[in-house]
Design an enzyme around this catalytic site. Structure first.
Site, PDB file in Angstrom:
ATOM      1  N   ASP A  40       0.844  -1.199   0.000  1.00  0.00           N
ATOM      2  CA  ASP A  40       0.000   0.000   0.000  1.00  0.00           C
ATOM      3  C   ASP A  40       0.877   1.247   0.000  1.00  0.00           C
ATOM      4  OD1 ASP A  40      -2.759  -1.048   0.297  1.00  0.00           O
ATOM      5  OD2 ASP A  40      -1.968  -1.884   2.152  1.00  0.00           O
ATOM      6  N   ASP A  92      -7.315  -5.353  -3.835  1.00  0.00           N
ATOM      7  CA  ASP A  92      -7.634  -4.720  -2.547  1.00  0.00           C
ATOM      8  C   ASP A  92      -8.632  -3.577  -2.587  1.00  0.00           C
ATOM      9  OD1 ASP A  92      -7.374  -4.789   0.199  1.00  0.00           O
ATOM     10  OD2 ASP A  92      -5.714  -3.379   0.261  1.00  0.00           O
ATOM     11  N   ASP A  94       0.039  -8.583   2.473  1.00  0.00           N
ATOM     12  CA  ASP A  94       0.561  -7.225   2.578  1.00  0.00           C
ATOM     13  C   ASP A  94       2.039  -7.233   2.982  1.00  0.00           C
ATOM     14  OD1 ASP A  94      -1.980  -6.459   2.011  1.00  0.00           O
ATOM     15  OD2 ASP A  94      -2.413  -5.558   3.962  1.00  0.00           O
TER      16      ASP A  94
END
Length: 1397
Positions: free
Chosen positions: A423, A535, A674
């Site tokens: 992210d 996501d 992640d």
């Protein structure tokens, strides 16, 4: 043909035909020579005659008639040919035929060459009486017996039956002076058999008196074979009515059907064989005038429509088709209810265009249809019960089983795809994540893959890759490129980020994908073709479309409603062709793979049992890392010789179970989570342990499996290689997303609206800056210009990257921690400041050819000093004998009428246009959010801005110029408990007896005495529609992602509050400060209506900054009088509208949908639209209701990893433009099911507003006009200039520069007025003549990310001339279909001459 009947036919044989091309013979109404050999009875017959009509396009004196006589005739043959569309001019020819020969006669008559209908009669000179005339009427009646319709044959000389007349066709007159006519009606028998009865002349007149009811029919003869090529019935016979046919009306009998319809679904039309017949119910069609004029939208049934296949399947109405209005069938009532909610918007609509072909009255037609798909997401929602049944070990599914013999003939091929989801900001900022994790991940992956060529990996986020590229050594870069080229490492998606798909605008999506893809092409040398979107919290159909237009072939998605996953999995439809619902030619198809389980981590990707799959996440082995252990109690173990057989069997079982959810023997298994592979030890643990398992499984043929590491490209190549082509086509999107129970992720649509608004401001500023850069670059030749361009380009690149970064699915969604959100906002704010600085210098250079000597000649009309603050308007301090320049840049490619509103320090001023003509203006006092007058004033006047151009106006103190139109003081009305009247205005108080009203010449807005809107009235028709405004709030226990209301919404305001109304010739406004039940002023609203545009603007100021508003979500709701049956529409990423349906089986929060820029509802011919400048959430929870959530403040976390509430609310201004329309029904709506042209225009003007620059005070005699137009002429209203940008990264001094141009042609609803707009179909678009005076060269069509180029670009010729390039094509003109995005690259030569006005 010879006679088969025992008697000759007394009536003449007649053909009806019309010449067209080579040969046309349309209908045979009476058999010419149909019977046995009449000479057996001593009578004279016609024998066998072949007739043909030749009409050649070649020059010749007249057409010819050829008659071939095959048998000897004993009487004269009389031939009569008549043109039925002209004056009487029949030509009679008599032929005495005594032997076999061919007669060829050139007919010389005045009308033979005319198009139209003709009749031809042929008969003997002495007709013989019929047997009925000889034997009497008694014999006729005695011979009649009742038969079934289906028993009729050409031997049924006499017949009688009962049937219902189901439909009467119109009586058609061929020529009123000859009284020739024809008509037909359809009848149906009790078993449902159908037949058509046809009558001409007197018989037709007799038939025309009959009504639709049950009759007994009796008659004789007149039976013939129906031509199945022109007959939509299963029956093989038709009856030709004659004078002897009798009708007797009977009592109503329900056993006779009223109409027989095959009830073909419109979605099945494209599956029909070519030239087959279908029956279709339609929402609209022929537009029956009487019904339309009375406001009724008729339901049209097409019986016997034909399905041709020219450029795709269509539905045609031919001469034998029947068009019925409101037929009495059970389906009509249901369709009427459905149509009320959907008729001009949804994709299931079919449109037919009708015209009459000549005086004969034949109806022809053409229809355009929505995409043919097997699955729509709305149908899925209709079918799913949403009961959240417990599925066992696969909690949200079922206990998956398999037989074991499924792979006897073909091994299961498994592609295990290692990945790491990074992210770019969430709990930590993008920079913090990069330094702590991502840079190590990329380095570890490169080194790990280099150890073993069997290892594979995929990477998505280019924002991180670019940073790593800066730090990587040349050896690491070479290694990375080598891994990409040999197929071990694949760049998937390749966007700057993995963008959100709910709040984002399609412009920003294109920008972020283009930024990433072009970087990959420039630095790695490849172009991504497979998308990876695992996501984002729900998935948009627009995203699939954009990927397709960027050259992507396949895509993978994950976060969809768990019930939708279960439903698709049960049908083996988790892999589907994603198609846009308006695409009837299948040009938007992209293969989509949906992951079936809860999450994309390792426990939820290898199979349906997470407790088993978690044991194969080898980084969770105790002692390896600090990763949380498996929550199901079973720990993973390193693979050894002792446990490998057991572990392989466990893994094989999960792979097999998962594979049963898909159609083929190919299986995709992601392996990651992640920020995984952040250490070399983790990478080695995963790769080495899995390779041991793969080797064991592949070596054991009894396991019937081939398993290896792979990339998406490996998987999709193998999938396409299976030969499986029956993947279902699906249309629709996947909102709202729920991951479990009633936890719907619909809260993030609105979370942190302040920053969503900042995002949209940066978008429109970046677009305008790119356009200005192009023209500045083409003009600059000076040293100063080159320095300006260098800084300008740097600011453009930085702004693009920062805008792209915020499109991340934890950025624009508002779902990051406080300091991460501040980092995003600071980056966007700095980019805004940088762009605005460069734009100011660019405007000066473009307008005045060189930078003015005074530094900072222009300043922005409004600016913000910090990313946490709203923009502040500059105040013009009027000075005597000086002009104050106001220069306005219109960034749209259309002419814009705009009401300018500026702050001045005095109400005494005049406004002048660029020709120094004084124009009308208005002045009103400025008030604060507390409704206190500031002593400053708002100058207001109307502007007419050229397309993509600058317009300049001047303000001057009126005392300094005696002969000008002074600004008109607005009339003020203030509530009794309000504040004192400011000088020099006149004030009154609101009357108690009437609604408060503000109005223009076209519409009036009515408000209650509390200041809330009540209705909107059309000033011309006086039609009033209820539109009641409410301010409410939800009490909630959700978080940043999840909306979880505790109950229905409660009122936010109480009686009381302050009202100020300002009215004048330019605009009228009603400002409301309601009294809140929680104290303070959490919400205020200004309603405005502008006289020149009639735009209704509603601006809400929302400030939820006190703890009293914790766990409250504020909404505005409009309750209208429109019967929408709880169906409404929201836009998808600002690109297209999507129908939304409110379900009782889904909780309130599940009925909220993303609204990027538009929400609307409609019914009974009215449509109510709300346009927005920023992303929000919308719902329609009651009939005629439309609500938008404005802000939410949350002290609780929703357990999705953020671990905080949302308490950093900022004051925000939310602007809506409201539009109430009534359809006109004079033209059929378009197939693209979108907004009206007016709605498109309002949305564009709201989201791309004029940019206002204020000049320094200057003496009147020294004023330069400084206006500029950058376009030759404005675009058609349905074509939008998405972007114009420079694609050249260096060498600004080159004479030839490359640019990118992106265009979007919107679909528009033709059932609404055009309002004077010009559209693409009327004027087209020539790329060589768009801009002035730019010399455009070398145009090539490209993908919308400018990665893939095409040699051929529609009908573009490499010349700027306007010549014809073929039938209907002109050089330089492009083919741009509705709902289409097209991008072009072109070169342009710098112009030495100044860009002129």
């Amino acid at each position: 043909m010879g006679f088969r009947d025992s008697q000759p036919r007394p009536s003449p044989a007649r053909f009806y035909f019309r010449p067209a091309g080579i040969l046309v013979m349309v209908a045979l109404w009476s058999d010419l020579c149909d019977g046995g050999d009449a000479t057996e009875h001593g009578k004279t017959g016609f024998g066998s005659v072949a007739m043909s009509w030749f009409h050649s396009d070649l020059p010749k004196p007249a057409p010819s008639l050829s008659i071939k006589v095959k048998e000897k005739l004993k009487e004269e043959l009389v031939l009569r040919v008549t043109n039925m569309d002209s004056k009487p001019g029949a030509l009679t020819k008599k032929f005495s035929v005594t032997d076999d020969r061919e007669i060829l006669e050139v007919i010389d008559c005045f009308g033979c060459m005319l198009p139209g209908w003709w009749s031809m009669e042929a008969h003997t000179h002495k007709p013989y009486p019929s047997r009925y005339e000889r034997e009497g009427e008694t014999s006729k009646k005695a011979a009649i017996k009742e038969v079934y319709i289906k028993e009729i044959s050409d031997h049924s000389y006499r017949w009688s039956f009962r049937a219902r007349v189901t439909h009467k066709n119109k009586l058609i007159h061929f020529n009123t002076k000859r009284s020739g006519c024809i008509m037909s009606f359809d009848i149906v028998y009790i078993q449902g058999t159908e037949i058509r009865i046809i009558g001409s002349n007197n018989c037709a007149l007799a038939l025309s008196d009959k009504i639709v009811q049950v009759y007994s029919f009796s008659g004789s003869g007149g039976i013939r074979h129906s031509n199945q090529a022109y007959t939509p019935y299963e029956a093989t016979w038709e009856i030709q009515a004659n004078k002897g046919m009798e009708f007797t009306a009977l009592d109503e009998d329900a056993t006779f059907p009223r109409i027989i319809l095959a009830k073909t679904s419109i979605l099945d039309v494209c599956q029909k064989e070519r030239d087959s017949f279908v029956d279709v119910k339609k929402k609209r069609g022929s537009y029956i005038q009487e019904q339309i004029e009375s406001g009724v939208q008729p339901i049209i049934c097409v019986k016997g429509g034909k399905v041709p296949d020219y450029s795709g399947k269509s539905l045609s109405v031919i001469g034998v088709s029947t068009i019925l209005s409101e037929p009495e069938t059970e389906a009509v009532a249901d369709l009427r209810e459905w149509m009320t909610m959907h008729w001009a918007w949804v994709g299931t609509q079919v449109i037919m265009l009708f015209r009459t072909a000549g005086s004969h009255g034949t109806i022809t037609g053409y229809s355009t249809m929505e995409a043919c798909v097997e699955i729509t997401t709305q149908n899925l929602y209709d079918e799913i019960k949403f009961e959240n049944e417990h599925g066992g070990v696969w909690t949200q599914g079922w206990n998956v089983e398999y037989r074991g013999d499924e792979w006897d003939h073909q091994n299961l091929r498994v592609f295990v795809v290692p990945h790491s989801h990074n992210d770019p900001g969430w709990i930590k900022t993008v920079e913090e994540y990069y330094q702590e994790r991502t840079r190590h991940i990329l380095s570890n992956v490169v080194r790990s893959l280099q150890k073993d060529h069997r290892r594979k990996f995929i990477w998505e986020e280019v924002s991180y890759l670019k940073e790593w590229w800066k730090d990587a050594s040349p050896l690491e870069k070479d290694g990375f490129i080598a891994l990409v080229r040999n197929g071990q490492l694949e760049l998937v998606g390749g966007g700057w980020v993995m963008n959100d798909e709910a709040n984002t605008h399609y412009y920003a999506i294109i920008e972020q994908m283009t930024a990433g893809n072009l970087w990959v092409v420039d630095n790695i040398g490849v172009a991504p073709t497979n998308a990876w979107s695992i996501d984002p919290f729900g998935h948009s159909s627009t995203m699939a479309f954009l990927l397709k237009r960027m050259g992507f072939r396949n895509m993978v998605i994950q976060r969809t409603h768990y019930e939708v996953k279960k439903s698709l999995a049960s049908k083996k439809s988790l892999e589907f062709i994603w198609r846009q619902n308006w695409d009837s030619k299948n040009t938007t198809d992209i293969l989509c793979h949906m992951m079936p389980f809860y999450f994309y981590d390792i426990p939820h990707t290898c199979g349906p049992e997470p407790a088993v799959c978690c044991q194969f996440d080898f980084w969770r082995i105790p002692g390896y890392s600090n990763v949380l252990p498996c929550p199901w109690g079973r720990r993973p173990e390193a693979i050894t010789d002792k446990n490998i057989e057991e572990k392989a069997a466990m893994l094989l079982d999960q792979y097999r179970k998962k594979s049963t959810l898909y159609k083929t023997n190919m299986l995709l298994v992601p392996l990651g989570d992640d920020f995984r592979y952040s250490s070399a030890a983790e990478a080695e643990a995963q790769f080495s342990n899995y390779q041991k398992l793969f080797d064991f499984i592949n070596a054991n043929s009894r396991m019937k499996m081939d398993v290896n590491f792979g990339t998406l490209e490996d998987y999709f190549q193998a999938l396409h290689g299976t030969g499986v082509t029956d993947f279902p086509a699906l249309s629709g999107d996947f909102f709202a997303y729920a991951d479990k129970e009633d936890d719907y992720w619909s809260g993030y649509y609105v979370t942190r609206p302040f920053y969503k608004a900042l995002d949209r401001l940066l978008e429109e500023t970046l677009r305008a800056a790119n356009i200005l850069f192009v023209f500045t670059q083409l003009k600059c030749n000076s040293t100063f210009g080159r320095l300006l361009l260098k800084e300008f380009r740097q600011n453009l690149v930085l702004a693009t990257e920062n805008l792209a970064l915020f499109q991340h699915h934890d950025g624009i969604t508002g779902t990051a921690t406080n300091h991460v959100v501040a980092d995003y906002a600071d980056r966007m704010h700095n980019s805004l400041v940088g762009l605005q600085k460069s734009m100011l210098a660019s405007v000066e250079l473009l307008l005045f050819n060189q930078k003015k000597q005074n530094a900072n000649w222009f300043e922005l009309e409004q600016s913000r000093s910090h990313f946490t603050l709203l923009p502040v308007k500059k105040v013009i301090n009027l000075t005597a004998n000086h002009m104050h320049r106001v220069t306005i840049f219109n960034p749209l490619a259309m002419i814009v009428d705009h009401v300018m509103v500026l702050l001045v320090d005095s109400p005494l001023f005049c406004v002048f246009d660029k020709k120094m003509r004084s124009i009308k203006s208005q002045v009103a006092p400025e008030w604060t959010k507390e409704s206190l007058f500031t002593g400053r004033h708002r100058a207001q006047w109307e502007t007419h801005l050229p397309a993509l151009g600058f317009e300049t106006y001047f303000l001057m103190e009126s005392n300094s110029y005696g002969f000008c139109q002074k600004a008109v003081l607005a009339t003020l009305t203030i509530s009794e408990n309000g504040i004192a009247c400011p000088e020099p205005y006149q004030c009154t108080t609101f009357p108690n007896s009437k609604d408060i009203q503000i109005s223009t010449r076209t519409q009036t807005l009515g408000f209650s005495h509390s200041g809330f809107m009540k209705w909107i009235k059309d000033t011309q028709t006086q039609e009033k529609i209820r539109v009641e405004e409410e301010m409410l709030y939800y009490s909630t226990q959700g978080g940043a992602y999840v909306f979880s209301p505790l109950r229905e919404a409660d009122p936010l305001v109480e009686k009381g509050g302050l009202l100020i109304m300002a009215q004048g010739p330019i605009m009228e406004e009603l400002h409301l400060v309601p009294k809140s039940k929680f104290g303070g002023k959490p919400i205020m609203r200004s309603a405005r209506i502008f006289k020149m545009t009639s735009i209704v603007e509603m601006e809400y100021y929302v400030e939820l900054t006190g703890r009293v508003f914790d766990n409250k979500e504020v909404i505005v709701r409009f309750k209208t009088g429109i019967e929408n049956k709880r169906t409404f529409f929201t836009d998808s990423n600002g690109f297209q509208a999507v129908a939304r349906k409110t379900y009782d089986k889904i909780p309130l929060q599940g009925n909220y949908y993303p609204m990027s820029s538009l929400a609307c509802l409609q019914g009974h011919g009215h449509r109510f639209s709300v346009h927005s400048r920023q992303a929000l959430g919308a719902a329609s929870l009651g009939n005629g209701w439309l609500e938008m959530m404005l802000d939410r403040r949350l002290s609780t976390d929703d357990g999705r990893g953020l671990e905080q509430g949302i308490m950093d609310n900022r004051p925000v201004n939310i602007v809506f433009h409201l539009l109430l329309e009534k359809n006109i029904s004079e033209q059929p709506p378009s197939s693209s099911q979108m907004q009206s042209l007016l709605s498109h225009s309002i949305g564009a003007k709201l989201n791309y507003q004029p940019i206002v620059y204020l000049g320094k005070a200057e003496a009147f005699e020294n004023s330069e006009v400084g206006s500029l137009v950058l376009m030759q002429k404005e675009f058609p209203c349905d074509v939008h200039l998405v972007n114009l940008k420079s694609l050249k990264s260096s060498h600004e001094r080159s004479d030839v520069l490359q640019y990118g141009l992106t265009l979007y042609r919107s679909g528009w609803d033709r059932s609404y007025e055009k309002n004077g707009f010009k559209v693409y179909d009327e004027q087209g678009l020539n790329l060589f003549d768009i801009f002035q005076p730019v010399q455009v060269q070398n145009i090539v069509q490209s993908s919308i990310n400018f990665v893939h180029d095409s040699i051929q670009v529609g009908y573009i010729e490499q010349t700027p001339r306007m010549e014809r390039a073929g039938p209907g094509k002109r050089k330089g003109f492009i083919d741009l279909n509705p709902m289409e995005l097209q991008a072009f690259k072109f070169s342009a030569v710098k112009q030495d001459a100044t860009i002129s006005e």
